[in-house]
Write a protein that holds these residues in place. Sequence first.
Motif, short mmCIF file in Angstrom:
data_model
loop_
_atom_site.label_atom_id
_atom_site.label_comp_id
_atom_site.label_asym_id
_atom_site.label_seq_id
_atom_site.Cartn_x
_atom_site.Cartn_y
_atom_site.Cartn_z
N ILE A 106 0.80 -1.15 0.10
CA ILE A 106 0.02 0.14 0.04
C ILE A 106 0.70 1.08 0.06
CG2 ILE A 106 -1.71 1.38 1.47
CD1 ILE A 106 -2.93 -1.28 2.26
N VAL A 107 2.05 1.27 0.86
CA VAL A 107 2.80 2.28 0.91
C VAL A 107 3.49 2.62 -0.69
CG1 VAL A 107 4.96 3.29 1.80
CG2 VAL A 107 3.35 2.09 3.24
N ARG A 108 4.03 1.44 -1.07
CA ARG A 108 4.60 1.51 -2.57
C ARG A 108 3.31 2.10 -3.42
NH1 ARG A 108 6.54 -3.63 -1.30
NH2 ARG A 108 4.96 -4.84 -2.59
N HIS A 206 -1.07 -3.22 -7.02
CA HIS A 206 0.26 -3.28 -6.34
C HIS A 206 -0.02 -4.41 -5.14
CE1 HIS A 206 1.16 0.61 -7.97
NE2 HIS A 206 2.55 0.54 -7.53
N ILE A 207 -0.84 -4.85 -4.79
CA ILE A 207 -1.02 -6.03 -3.84
C ILE A 207 -1.00 -7.16 -4.58
CG2 ILE A 207 -2.59 -7.26 -2.26
CD1 ILE A 207 -3.72 -4.42 -1.24
N PHE A 208 -1.60 -7.48 -5.63
CA PHE A 208 -1.68 -8.68 -6.49
C PHE A 208 -0.82 -8.86 -7.74
CE2 PHE A 208 -6.09 -8.53 -4.22
CZ PHE A 208 -6.06 -9.69 -3.70
N ALA A 210 -1.43 -7.96 -10.43
CA ALA A 210 -2.19 -8.39 -11.52
C ALA A 210 -3.48 -7.64 -11.79
CB ALA A 210 -2.56 -9.77 -11.33
N ASP A 211 -4.07 -7.33 -12.77
CA ASP A 211 -5.05 -6.59 -13.16
C ASP A 211 -6.54 -7.24 -12.63
OD1 ASP A 211 -3.52 -4.36 -14.29
OD2 ASP A 211 -4.06 -5.30 -16.39
N THR A 212 -6.50 -8.54 -12.55
CA THR A 212 -7.58 -9.10 -12.28
C THR A 212 -7.05 -10.27 -11.32
OG1 THR A 212 -8.56 -8.89 -14.35
CG2 THR A 212 -9.56 -10.64 -13.13
N PRO A 213 -7.43 -9.87 -9.82
CA PRO A 213 -6.92 -10.98 -8.88
C PRO A 213 -7.87 -12.00 -8.91
CG PRO A 213 -7.70 -9.06 -7.98
CD PRO A 213 -7.87 -8.60 -9.35
N PRO A 214 -7.68 -13.26 -8.18
CA PRO A 214 -8.53 -14.49 -8.07
C PRO A 214 -9.35 -14.08 -7.01
CG PRO A 214 -6.17 -14.90 -7.33
CD PRO A 214 -6.07 -13.64 -8.21
#
Length: 329
Positions: A106-108, A206-208, A210-214
């Motif tokens: 989140i900071v990134r 930034h967490i996953f 990926a554009d579409t997380p599972p």
Amino acid sequence: MQLIDNEGHQDPRINLALEEYAVRNFDPDQEYVLFYVNQPSLIIGKHQNTIEEINADYVSEHEITVVRRISGGGTVYHDLGNLNFSFMTPFDAQKVNNFAHFTAPIVRALQALGIEAEMTGRNDIVTADGRKISGNAQFSTSQKMFSHGTLLFNSDMSRLGQALRVRPDKIESKGIKSVRSRVANILSLLPKPMSLGEFKTHISRHIFEADTPPLRRLTPQEWKEVHALAHSKYFTWEWNYGKSPAFNIQKTHRFDFGQIDARLHIKNGKITNLKFYGDFLSIGNLAEVEHSLTDCSYNADALAQALAYIDLEHYFGPIKVDEFVRFLC
């Protein structure tokens, strides 16, 4: 890692029930992330005295939901301008109170938007000039834990300040008191505007990575159990107020007929002892009123019901039940 689909719920009682249900019942070996946005609400820390934290008159007037969470920390204000997040992982003692581990992506993400954000102190994300934009807390079971927090994106700061502006009653409590901090909205710090939905997508990427997380979607039976938990716990006065630590409170007000000084002891959300003092010209025996309110739940409806058949003018002076109840709580 999977993203839990909360299906757009904005009731904080449902979202907190979903969070608790997931951490207790989902696959203990899997990692999850939950995002949710709540309608205007005050989220009270597990060990706090609710009465001590909120501006009860303002909260009632503006229909702000008050709900206690299962994690510690201080009271936070949520509204439709807040993005809330929860990271759920298998329990790891090295992650306990290690908020930087969870908030690093989140900071990134904030830094990628041009915001000089950093994790500082015990559990806050702050700007370069020290203003708080995220507060965090944790909860754990023997198998699972979550670290959750709120991101002030475009919150109504005037409501935030008013809802947490408690009247200066004399309260002696063992509850953990909130520490008020200078805060800032993330939207005001961005070089160009974006919507809350766009911001959520940016954080998710930034967490996953990926554009579409599972997605982890709940079954109808799981939703039924979430709602059952919400209504048996998070919708109840017993949890949101009654779980407050025992405390003593002094209420003093000068009415046209004289001053009333009320001293109350509250335990498990109920009045266990109270005494009235003052310079009013009492005719009746005040012990009768004190006895009528002993063991009464410390909330307006219960007090009004207990006082419904008592002639308060006989004991204090010309005062109506609703006015007396407002004075007490």
